[in-house]
Design an enzyme around this catalytic site. Structure first.
Site, mmCIF file in Angstrom:
data_model
loop_
_atom_site.group_PDB
_atom_site.id
_atom_site.type_symbol
_atom_site.label_atom_id
_atom_site.label_comp_id
_atom_site.label_asym_id
_atom_site.label_seq_id
_atom_site.Cartn_x
_atom_site.Cartn_y
_atom_site.Cartn_z
ATOM 1 N N LYS A 1 1.345 -12.613 13.144
ATOM 2 C CA LYS A 1 1.197 -12.071 11.853
ATOM 3 C C LYS A 1 0.130 -12.632 10.974
ATOM 4 O O LYS A 1 0.096 -13.963 10.836
ATOM 5 C CB LYS A 1 2.392 -12.073 11.031
ATOM 6 C CG LYS A 1 2.734 -11.457 9.828
ATOM 7 C CD LYS A 1 3.948 -11.755 9.118
ATOM 8 C CE LYS A 1 4.129 -11.009 7.786
ATOM 9 N NZ LYS A 1 5.404 -11.815 7.258
ATOM 10 N N HIS B 1 14.015 -15.592 3.157
ATOM 11 C CA HIS B 1 14.382 -15.309 4.602
ATOM 12 C C HIS B 1 14.359 -16.489 5.693
ATOM 13 O O HIS B 1 13.654 -17.452 5.366
ATOM 14 C CB HIS B 1 13.421 -14.122 5.230
ATOM 15 C CG HIS B 1 12.116 -14.872 5.575
ATOM 16 N ND1 HIS B 1 11.239 -14.939 4.571
ATOM 17 C CD2 HIS B 1 11.541 -14.904 6.699
ATOM 18 C CE1 HIS B 1 9.950 -15.437 5.313
ATOM 19 N NE2 HIS B 1 10.174 -15.515 6.438
ATOM 20 N N ASP C 1 13.459 -16.991 9.836
ATOM 21 C CA ASP C 1 12.590 -16.150 10.633
ATOM 22 C C ASP C 1 13.757 -15.708 12.077
ATOM 23 O O ASP C 1 14.393 -16.452 12.243
ATOM 24 C CB ASP C 1 11.391 -17.071 11.197
ATOM 25 C CG ASP C 1 10.323 -17.071 10.318
ATOM 26 O OD1 ASP C 1 10.505 -16.395 9.130
ATOM 27 O OD2 ASP C 1 9.374 -17.768 10.648
ATOM 28 N N HIS D 1 13.052 -20.000 3.460
ATOM 29 C CA HIS D 1 11.948 -20.031 3.048
ATOM 30 C C HIS D 1 11.193 -18.843 2.236
ATOM 31 O O HIS D 1 11.894 -17.755 2.691
ATOM 32 C CB HIS D 1 10.734 -20.745 3.988
ATOM 33 C CG HIS D 1 10.614 -19.491 5.441
ATOM 34 N ND1 HIS D 1 11.420 -19.733 6.301
ATOM 35 C CD2 HIS D 1 9.577 -19.030 5.589
ATOM 36 C CE1 HIS D 1 11.045 -18.817 7.162
ATOM 37 N NE2 HIS D 1 9.744 -18.351 6.929
HETATM 38 C C1 OGA Z 1 6.813 -14.998 7.195
HETATM 39 C C2 OGA Z 1 6.367 -16.453 6.247
HETATM 40 C C3 OGA Z 1 5.256 -17.985 5.479
HETATM 41 C C4 OGA Z 1 3.859 -18.143 4.713
HETATM 42 O O1 OGA Z 1 5.635 -14.341 6.997
HETATM 43 O O2 OGA Z 1 7.893 -15.039 7.773
HETATM 44 O O3 OGA Z 1 7.343 -17.016 6.055
HETATM 45 O O4 OGA Z 1 3.316 -19.246 4.544
HETATM 46 N N1 OGA Z 1 5.213 -16.769 5.747
HETATM 47 O O5 OGA Z 1 3.018 -17.261 4.467
HETATM 48 NI NI NI Z 2 9.167 -16.522 7.743
#
Ligand code: OGA
Ligand code: NI
Length: 335
Positions: A202, A221, A223, A277
């Protein structure tokens, strides 16, 4: 219906100095009231080149049990490769909007992959200040190149090279996490589908926001993955929840941030904890991050590892197909 990208909304917002009301969080969620400002949380930093395996296993065990998050340095991925990964991702997001839309998630499509903006199933229809791109990078049998940017031209080679390096780090980490539970080195990976383990990349793109104290990027959330291996850019934004408050996680150039996800919590029967987080956004700067989620194949069943279960430690989680876990979590159904 045209989907509005946060990147476009941000351009206008940064001119008028205000944000649309659907981005203003409830007061009890706002960074203004929930962040402990000025305190940067030092999550454990682990040197993967440490010669003593025993102490490496122990430090990863402690970090995964108490925090569910740690950073790794001397992980073997060259700094130049990380810079290249960041460069090509940034170049994609800086393309004209219509070029990004070429790889957008098709309307009505149920998959995860593609360029997009989360239409969150959130209370009161609130939105996060972030756009994203998702595409699988491993194994080859699950890759859909239609969701990979064609531009910049080096995007594909760079991401393939990064993925190859990352597989080494992932195998190493899963081995160390297994040993921490007194399992054989291969057992956690085996419990996640072995060589069929899916690597989902992502890219998060958080444009500058005129009211960063009122908005959030990614909402709180854990993961759903087994572990997530994340590269951030230099802009502060990742926060973890500890003792009822949110704290910034220190940025360490070229370190990888490792999140313990729900599937490792399940396999370990709760010994390891998935970390809660969220992300905040910045007034002047664009924040970006590159998490890779290591996920079991959809049909693969995940549950507490039998060796970790006995009369004193009954299973705390159900064994179920990963796709069913995801369905329940996304629809807020009991697991
Ligand atoms: C996520 C996430 C954290 C970030 O996309 O699940 O927690 O540092 N990203 O962007
Ligand atoms: Ni995350």
């Amino acid at each position: 219906m045209e989907i509005e990208r946060v990147q476009e909304i941000a351009t206008l917002s940064n001119i008028n100095g205000t944000i649309p009301k659907e981005f203003i969080r409830l007061e009890n969620e706002q960074p203004a009231t929930t962040t402990i400002h000025g305190v940067v949380l030092e999550v454990p930093v682990i040197d993967l080149s440490h010669p003593d395996q025993q102490s490496l296993v122990a430090s990863i065990f402690e970090a995964s049990k108490d925090w569910g998050i740690f950073q790794v340095v001397n992980h073997g991925i060259p700094n130049e490769l990380i810079s290249k990964l960041q460069k090509v991702g940034k170049e994609f997001f800086e393309l004209p909007q219509e070029e990004k839309e070429v790889i957008a998630k098709p309307i009505g499509y149920q998959g995860v992959e593609g360029y997009g903006t989360k239409l969150q199933k959130e209370v009161e229809g609130k939105k996060g200040w972030v756009d994203h791109l998702f595409h699988r990078v491993w194994p080859p049998s699950v890759i859909n190149h239609q969701f990979w940017p064609k531009n910049p031209p080096s995007y594909r080679d760079t991401n393939e090279e990064y993925t190859q390096s990352l597989i080494g780090v992932a195998n190493n980490l899963l081995g160390l996490l297994s040993k921490g539970l007194e399992l054989e080195e291969h057992e956690l990976k085996q419990g996640l589908g072995g060589e069929d383990l899916v690597y989902m990349l992502k890219i998060n793109y958080y444009p500058p926001c005129p009211c960063p104290e009122l908005a959030l990027g990614v909402v709180p959330h854990t993961d759903m993955s087994s572990i997530t291996i994340l590269v951030p850019n230099e802009v502060q934004g990742l926060q973890v929840f500890k003792d009822d408050h949110w704290y910034d996680v220190a940025y360490i150039p070229n370190a990888l941030i490792i999140h313990i996800g729900d599937q490792i919590e399940i396999l370990s029967n709760g010994k390891y904890k998935s970390v809660y987080h969220r992300t905040t956004v910045n007034k002047e700067k664009t924040r970006m991050s590159w998490p890779v989620f290591l996920e079991p194949p959809p049909e693969f069943e995940v549950g507490p590892i039998p060796k970790l279960i006995n009369e004193d430690n009954p299973p705390k989680y159900k064994t179920k197909k990963f796709k069913d876990y995801v369905y329940c979590k996304l629809n807020k159904l009991p697991q």
